[in-house]
Structure formats: structure tokens, C-alpha cells
Design a protein around this motif. Structure first.
Motif, PDB file in Angstrom:
ATOM      1  N   ILE A 354       0.846  -1.201   0.000  1.00 26.99           N
ATOM      2  CA  ILE A 354       0.000   0.000   0.000  1.00 26.99           C
ATOM      3  C   ILE A 354       0.880   1.250   0.000  1.00 26.99           C
ATOM      4  CG2 ILE A 354      -0.280   0.234   2.525  1.00 26.99           C
ATOM      5  CD1 ILE A 354      -3.335   0.855   1.796  1.00 26.99           C
ATOM      6  N   ALA A 355       0.426   2.266  -0.710  1.00 26.06           N
ATOM      7  CA  ALA A 355       1.124   3.556  -0.721  1.00 26.06           C
ATOM      8  C   ALA A 355       0.073   4.642  -0.842  1.00 26.06           C
ATOM      9  CB  ALA A 355       2.093   3.634  -1.901  1.00 26.06           C
ATOM     10  N   LYS A 356       0.419   5.812  -0.307  1.00 24.31           N
ATOM     11  CA  LYS A 356      -0.495   6.954  -0.381  1.00 24.31           C
ATOM     12  C   LYS A 356      -0.073   7.831  -1.554  1.00 24.31           C
ATOM     13  CE  LYS A 356      -2.371  10.155   3.002  1.00 24.31           C
ATOM     14  NZ  LYS A 356      -2.188  10.566   4.390  1.00 24.31           N
ATOM     15  N   LEU A 357      -1.060   8.274  -2.334  1.00 18.07           N
ATOM     16  CA  LEU A 357      -0.764   9.049  -3.536  1.00 18.07           C
ATOM     17  C   LEU A 357      -1.238  10.493  -3.386  1.00 18.07           C
ATOM     18  CD1 LEU A 357      -2.112   6.548  -6.269  1.00 18.07           C
ATOM     19  CD2 LEU A 357       0.257   6.757  -5.457  1.00 18.07           C
ATOM     20  N   SER A 358      -0.433  11.417  -3.870  1.00 19.07           N
ATOM     21  CA  SER A 358      -0.904  12.803  -3.993  1.00 19.07           C
ATOM     22  C   SER A 358      -1.877  12.849  -5.172  1.00 19.07           C
ATOM     23  CB  SER A 358       0.285  13.726  -4.268  1.00 19.07           C
ATOM     24  OG  SER A 358       0.827  13.409  -5.552  1.00 19.07           O
ATOM     25  N   ALA A 444      -6.438  -6.221   5.582  1.00 22.28           N
ATOM     26  CA  ALA A 444      -6.040  -5.527   6.819  1.00 22.28           C
ATOM     27  C   ALA A 444      -5.512  -4.134   6.491  1.00 22.28           C
ATOM     28  CB  ALA A 444      -5.000  -6.348   7.566  1.00 22.28           C
ATOM     29  N   LEU A 445      -4.696  -4.045   5.443  1.00 19.30           N
ATOM     30  CA  LEU A 445      -4.145  -2.741   5.061  1.00 19.30           C
ATOM     31  C   LEU A 445      -5.243  -1.808   4.556  1.00 19.30           C
ATOM     32  CD1 LEU A 445      -0.838  -3.903   3.385  1.00 19.30           C
ATOM     33  CD2 LEU A 445      -1.071  -2.499   5.448  1.00 19.30           C
ATOM     34  N   LEU A 446      -6.174  -2.376   3.791  1.00 18.90           N
ATOM     35  CA  LEU A 446      -7.279  -1.549   3.294  1.00 18.90           C
ATOM     36  C   LEU A 446      -8.132  -1.040   4.451  1.00 18.90           C
ATOM     37  CD1 LEU A 446      -8.528  -3.383   0.091  1.00 18.90           C
ATOM     38  CD2 LEU A 446      -7.657  -1.045   0.250  1.00 18.90           C
ATOM     39  N   ASN A 447      -8.403  -1.920   5.408  1.00 18.23           N
ATOM     40  CA  ASN A 447      -9.187  -1.489   6.567  1.00 18.23           C
ATOM     41  C   ASN A 447      -8.516  -0.313   7.254  1.00 18.23           C
ATOM     42  OD1 ASN A 447     -11.164  -3.367   6.207  1.00 18.23           O
ATOM     43  ND2 ASN A 447     -10.264  -4.879   7.607  1.00 18.23           N
ATOM     44  N   ALA A 448      -7.191  -0.431   7.432  1.00 18.45           N
ATOM     45  CA  ALA A 448      -6.452   0.645   8.103  1.00 18.45           C
ATOM     46  C   ALA A 448      -6.504   1.928   7.275  1.00 18.45           C
ATOM     47  CB  ALA A 448      -5.013   0.205   8.347  1.00 18.45           C
ATOM     48  N   ALA A 449      -6.402   1.793   5.952  1.00 17.77           N
ATOM     49  CA  ALA A 449      -6.464   2.974   5.091  1.00 17.77           C
ATOM     50  C   ALA A 449      -7.856   3.609   5.168  1.00 17.77           C
ATOM     51  CB  ALA A 449      -6.134   2.597   3.650  1.00 17.77           C
ATOM     52  N   LEU A 450      -8.889   2.780   5.084  1.00 23.07           N
ATOM     53  CA  LEU A 450     -10.253   3.317   4.990  1.00 23.07           C
ATOM     54  C   LEU A 450     -10.769   3.846   6.326  1.00 23.07           C
ATOM     55  CD1 LEU A 450     -11.939   0.753   2.545  1.00 23.07           C
ATOM     56  CD2 LEU A 450     -10.622   2.810   2.026  1.00 23.07           C
ATOM     57  N   ASP A 451     -10.322   3.262   7.438  1.00 28.82           N
ATOM     58  CA  ASP A 451     -10.824   3.777   8.723  1.00 28.82           C
ATOM     59  C   ASP A 451      -9.968   4.931   9.248  1.00 28.82           C
ATOM     60  OD1 ASP A 451      -8.628   2.825  10.161  1.00 28.82           O
ATOM     61  OD2 ASP A 451      -9.672   1.081  10.972  1.00 28.82           O
ATOM     62  N   GLY A 452      -8.956   5.304   8.475  1.00 30.79           N
ATOM     63  CA  GLY A 452      -8.186   6.491   8.830  1.00 30.79           C
ATOM     64  C   GLY A 452      -6.960   6.201   9.682  1.00 30.79           C
ATOM     65  N   SER A 453      -6.806   4.950  10.155  1.00 29.19           N
ATOM     66  CA  SER A 453      -5.690   4.708  11.079  1.00 29.19           C
ATOM     67  C   SER A 453      -4.328   4.755  10.376  1.00 29.19           C
ATOM     68  CB  SER A 453      -5.865   3.398  11.861  1.00 29.19           C
ATOM     69  OG  SER A 453      -6.234   2.348  11.035  1.00 29.19           O
ATOM     70  N   LEU A 454      -4.317   4.520   9.078  1.00 34.69           N
ATOM     71  CA  LEU A 454      -3.044   4.599   8.342  1.00 34.69           C
ATOM     72  C   LEU A 454      -2.585   6.047   8.152  1.00 34.69           C
ATOM     73  CD1 LEU A 454      -1.554   2.098   7.447  1.00 34.69           C
ATOM     74  CD2 LEU A 454      -2.484   2.390   5.159  1.00 34.69           C
ATOM     75  N   ASN A 455      -3.537   6.942   8.235  1.00 42.28           N
ATOM     76  CA  ASN A 455      -3.203   8.354   8.032  1.00 42.28           C
ATOM     77  C   ASN A 455      -2.287   8.912   9.103  1.00 42.28           C
ATOM     78  OD1 ASN A 455      -4.301   9.355   5.665  1.00 42.28           O
ATOM     79  ND2 ASN A 455      -6.360   9.299   6.523  1.00 42.28           N
ATOM     80  N   THR A 456      -2.324   8.289  10.284  1.00 42.08           N
ATOM     81  CA  THR A 456      -1.565   8.844  11.392  1.00 42.08           C
ATOM     82  C   THR A 456      -0.188   8.192  11.539  1.00 42.08           C
ATOM     83  OG1 THR A 456      -2.544   7.245  12.872  1.00 42.08           O
ATOM     84  CG2 THR A 456      -3.658   9.381  12.687  1.00 42.08           C
TER      85      THR A 456
END
Ligand code: ADP
Ligand code: PEP
Ligand code: MN
Length: 526
Positions: A354-358, A444-456
Motif C-alpha cells: 500500500i502507498a499513499k498518492l498525492s 487488513a491494510l485496506l481497513n487501516a487505510a479506509l478507517d483512517g488509522s493509516l493516516n496517522t
């Protein structure tokens, strides 16, 4: 119910028996009686499609005339002359004379303001059942005043003639935007019909400022919608069926300034090696009456399915109405996306899970449309091939990619949605050395991304692609987040990653003149 006149406007003189808007039970019985399929334990209808077990992308043509001349992206859409289409249409009409046919009147699009009325005319009863599952059914009232704007005629027994029709084989998918008519012949793969409706909407909706998308959609408990773009086999259907989120649809949606809507009313899932443990909701549909199983192997005596058997097709499929999945959005509509996920099945094992994109990076990856195909059946060949299919769906995009790209930018700017790149492909090495990402890890990674926990969490910038890769994620082994650390030989990883980045750059050259500078700068290594 029969009607003698339905085909008369087309110039078909003698109509055979026309079955108009039969429901599931009648279509089932017809399919069985006509020897088109067999019933499996639990009730699904099992059918075989013969030679074609997937789409015939190279046999798809669009008529080049005044309507399409300036609106089509001709570099990507093979053209057919109006004369060749007339010859094809005339031969189709002859093929229709006196033939027993199955006709469904359906909508493409859950949004009443932005749907198209389509009449689908099938030679096969099971095809008619399939499209009844896949599209959206008008109410009885709507059927009474149904006025079909588009017609799709699908005759698998028709054989196209390259000399007469300007095609390349006996298979044809001919799209005529002037006549609002699509002719499909020489293939029994059911997916052609649903992707034809998709093609129509991909043409029509941009003019209304709506972004059509090859994606799945689901919604979380607080109404947060997620869009999952991806080419075939990257996980749209698998990952959108999530017990904790409501499914909107698994393959085709529109994004208006107010929200998302499904084009369809059913799903079309890959069946090969489907696991009851990893995908319980989809697996359960293989035991239900009504599900159409295409090229799934069944024991003729016990009627038990063998989902691992690929002798008929690697691309075996199950088609079922969306309400066969437990947790769904009934009306197929929801609010705007809060997260946009771009799925890739990277068989080179280079992309992080998983990676975050601008926003510019999201535009870049949307226009690139990267995934990889694993090596064929040839022994000893382990090198995967990269596929770049723009907008994650080039075969269905009549217009220039910049049209869809601009709509994406607009929607991202309006909503401020967060964008992610997710690799459902290889980890621990490329195909042959590593293994496919476990579905549980992706979830698991998607859940973290979608529930906002990956943002922190903390991020690193990927040295080749520039996107942000989380360095830790709740419930996930840290190692897997950095693909380099999963390879036995990190130097080999670096080499492979540089090669893939170079493939991206070369592929993107054709878009450079069409995009803003920030998107050009989102290229790897810029
Ligand atoms: N990590 C993963 N994420 C998603 N799908 C996976 C993963 N690993 C294996 N798969 C398999 O890959 C296939 C994805 O196909 P599907 O969801 O039908 O793709 P699409 O709908 O995008 O065409 C399924 O057969 C699924 O079981
Ligand atoms: C049905 C299809 O789509 P997908 O594999 O994306 O589900 C297809 O490409 O034939
Ligand atoms: Mn799918």
C-alpha cells in the motif's frame, strides 16, 4: 409472452418465438430444456462457452462516422466503416429471421437521472438470464412504458466474415453510436454484453460531467464510500465484498458531483481457486439457485463443483444478482468517495502492498493503468509482462483518456478524497520467486487505510516512485510494507524496480502533451 412485431422495425420479416422479459425461473427452465446448461448441487446453472472464455478485445470495432469521428479516441478503438457495418447488420438480420430469441429490457445505471434504457436480444436463454442478473431491472410500471434507447444483439452462432465485414476473425463486437446498436457475434463469453453496456455509458456520461469508472465501490458504517479501480484480476470484486462494508457494486460506476452510482445490479466474480475461507460471501453464491457459473468444472454424477479445475478456463466466472451478497446498498447509490484505491497486481514484486498518492500521482497512475500478467503456461518462463491499460480499462473507453482524467481531477478536488495504490500481486520476489499477497493482508491494510488509522502512521518516500509508503500499520508485520526487505537479494529488487519505473516512463510518453505539469512531474524519477 410473445410479440410478433418487436423485430419488425429492424426489417426482420419473420419473427420466431420471442420470449420477452422472462424472469429467472422461466429462463432457467428454457436453458435446461434447450441443453444450454446443467444444474449443480445447491442450484446454480453451469454453462460452457467453448472457444471464448474471456473477452475478445481485438475483435471489438466502432463505426467511424459523423457521430464518432471527432469524439472517439481512434488510437485505442479499432474502426469499422459504415459500409462494413451495413453488411454485418444485414447478415445479422438474416440470422434473426425465424429464430427463437430471448429479450430483456433493462437499465444501465442505478441513478434514474443518468441511466440508459437497453434492450438486450439473445440467442441463448442463459445469456438473457446473465444480463438480467447483471443490469438493473425496471419495475413493472417502468416496463410498461419502457422505451429502449440502445439495442444489443448477441448471436454466438453468427460467424463474421473478415472479407465482408472488415473484421479480423469470425468473432465481432461492433459498436454503432449513430444507430445506438451493438452487434455481438461468434463468441459465447457472457462478459461481452455487460462490457458493451459499460462502453455505452463511458461514451455518454462524460458529456454530462459524470465520470464513468471501471471500479468497485463499497461504503463504511458512517457513509464513507471507497472506490477501487483496477484492471481484470486485480481484486475489485474480491476486495469490495467486505463483511464490514456495504457493497454498492463490483465493476462499473459513475461519479457525479453528488455521489456514486452503480451501472449494474449484479456481480461477475472470478471462480478459479475461489476459497470459502478467504472469500466467504462470494463462495456462498456458488451454492445458490440462480447463480450462473461459466466454465466452472462440475462432476456430472455428483454435481459437485471443482473450483480448482482450470481445464475449461482460467477465467471461470460466476454471475449473480448483487443481493446474493449479504451486505449491500439496495438502490446502488451512495455519497461521494472518501477514499480512492488503485489496485494493481504487480507480478514483478516491486510495488509496496500500500502507498499513499498525492492528487498528481493519482492522476499519473490512473492514466498509466498499470498491472502485470504472470507468465503463460510455457515451462521455464518466469518473467511477467507489464500491462498498461489507461483509466484501468482501455478496452471500454471510447473517448480520449484525458477526458476521464480531467473528470477524475475534478472529483478529487471537489471531495478531497485520499488516494492509495494497493498491490495485490507479488511479495517476497517476482512471480516465480515470491508469492501472491495474502488476501487477509491486503484486507487488513485496506481497513487501516479506509478507517483512517493509516493516516496517522509514519511514512517513507519510495525512492523509485515517489509515493508515500507507511512504515507501520496496525496488525501488519512491518517487513511486508517494504517490498525491498522481502526480497532475498535487495540489489535484485533495486534493479527490477528501476526497470519497472522505466516501463512507466516510456508508457507515459504518449500522455505527456495532454496533462498538466504536476502530473508529468509525478512520474517515477522526476
Ligand atoms: N491479495 C489479494 N487481493 C485481491 N485478490 C487476490 C489477492 N490474492 C489473490 N487474489 C485473487 O485474485 C483474483 C482477483 O480477481 P477479482 O476480484 O475478480 O478481480 P477484478 O474484479 O478486479 O477483475 C481473485 O481470484 C482472488 O482470489
Ligand atoms: C468481466 C470482466 O471484468 P473484470 O475482470 O474487471 O471483473 C472482463 O474483463 O471480462
Ligand atoms: Mn470483477
Amino acid at each position: 409472452m410473445t410479440s410478433e412485431h418487436m423485430l419488425a422495425p429492424f426489417g426482420v420479416k419473420t419473427a420466431g418465438l420471442l420470449h420477452h422479459n422472462l424472469k429467472e425461473a422461466a429462463l432457467y427452465q428454457q436453458a435446461i430444456e434447450r441443453g444450454e446448461g446443467e444444474i449443480a448441487e445447491g442450484g446454480p446453472l453451469v454453462v460452457k462457452t467453448g472457444l471464448h472464455t474471456g473477452r475478445s478485445a481485438k475483435d471489438k470495432f466502432t463505426v467511424r462516422d459523423d457521430t464518432s469521428e471527432d469524439t472517439l479516441w481512434w488510437d485505442n478503438n479499432a474502426e469499422m466503416s459504415p459500409g462494413n457495418f451495413e453488411a454485418l447488420w444485414s447478415d445479422f438480420r438474416e440470422h434473426l429471421e425465424g429464430r427463437e430469441l430471448f429479450v430483456q429490457d433493462l437499465f444501465g445505471g442505478a441513478d434514474p437521472q443518468n441511466r440508459i434504457a437497453v434492450r438486450v436480444i439473445n440467442e441463448l436463454a442463459w445469456h438473457n438470464l446473465f444480463i438480467r442478473h447483471l443490469l438493473r431491472r425496471p419495475s413493472d410500471e417502468e416496463l410498461e412504458r419502457f422505451d429502449p434507447e440502445y439495442t444489443i444483439i448477441n448471436l454466438p452462432s453468427f460467424k463474421a466474415d473478415p472479407a465482408r465485414h472488415g473484421v479480423r476473425s469470425d468473432t465481432v463486437i461492433a459498436v454503432n453510436f449513430t444507430k445506438k446498436l451493438i452487434l455481438i457475434g461468434g463468441t459465447a463469453y457472457a462478459g461481452e454484453t455487460k462490457k458493451s453496456v459499460f462502453t455505452l455509458l463511458n461514451y455518454v456520461l462524460p458529456e454530462r460531467g459524470i465520470m464513468p469508472m471501471h471500479c468497485s465501490v463499497n461504503v463504511g458504517s458512517d457513509g464513507d464510500a471507497a472506490v477501487f479501480f483496477g484492471l481484470s484480476g486485480t481484486g475489485k470484486t474480491t476486495l469490495s465484498a467486505d463483511p464490514n462494508r456495504q457493497l454498492v457494486g463490483d465493476d462499473e460506476h459513475g461519479w457525479t458531483k453528488d455521489g456514486l452510482f452503480n451501472f449494474e445490479g449484479g456481480c461477475y466474480a472470478k471462480m478459479i481457486r475461489l476459497s470459502a475461507k478467504a472469500e466467504p460471501e462470494i463462495h456462498a453464491t456458488t451454492k445458490k439457485w440462480g447463480t450462473v457459473l461459466e466454465n466452472v468444472v462440475m462432476d456430472p454424477e455428483t454435481r459437485e463443483l471443482d473450483l480448482d479445475d482450470d481445464t475449461l478456463a482460467e477465467n471461470s466466472r460466476g454471475a449473480y444478482p448483487i443481493h446474493y451478497i449479504p451486505n449491500i446498498v439496495e438502490d446502488g447509490q451512495c455519497g461521494p468517495a472518501r477514499n480512492v484505491v488503485m489496485l494493481t497486481c504487480d507480478a514483478f514484486g516491486v510495488m509496496p502492498p500500500i502507498a499513499k498518492l498525492s492528487t498528481p500521482q493519482a492522476m499519473y497512475h490512473f492514466l498509466s493503468g498499470y498491472t502485470a500478467k504472470v507468465a503463460g503456461t510455457e515451462r521455464g518462463v518466469t518473467e511477467p509482462t507489464a500491462t498498461f491499460s489507461t483509466c484501468f480499462g482501455a478496452p471500454f473507453m471510447p473517448r480520449h483518456p484525458s477526458v476521464y482524467g480531467e473528470l477524475l481531477r475534478r472529483r478529487l478536488e471537489e471531495t478531497g478524497a485520499t488516494c492509495w495504490l494497493v498491490n495485490t500481486g507479488w511479495t517476497g520476489g517476482a512471480y516465480g520467486a515470491g508469492e501472491r499477497m495474502p488476501i487477509a493482508a491486503t484486507r487488513a491494510l485496506l481497513n487501516a487505510a479506509l478507517d483512517g488509522s493509516l493516516n496517522t502512521e509514519r511514512y517513507r518516500e519510495d525512492e523509485n516512485f515517489g509515493f508515500l509508503v507507511p512504515m507501520e500499520a496496525p496488525g501488519i508485520e512491518t517487513d511486508i510494507l517494504n517490498p525491498r526487505s522481502t526480497w532475498a537479494d535487495p540489489a535484485a529488487y533495486d534493479q527490477q524496480a528501476r526497470k519497472l519505473a522505466e516501463m512507466f516512463r516510456r508508457n507515459f510518453e504518449k500522455f505527456e502533451a495532454h496533462v498538466a505539469e504536476d502530473v508529468r512531474k509525478a512520474a517515477p524519477g522526476s
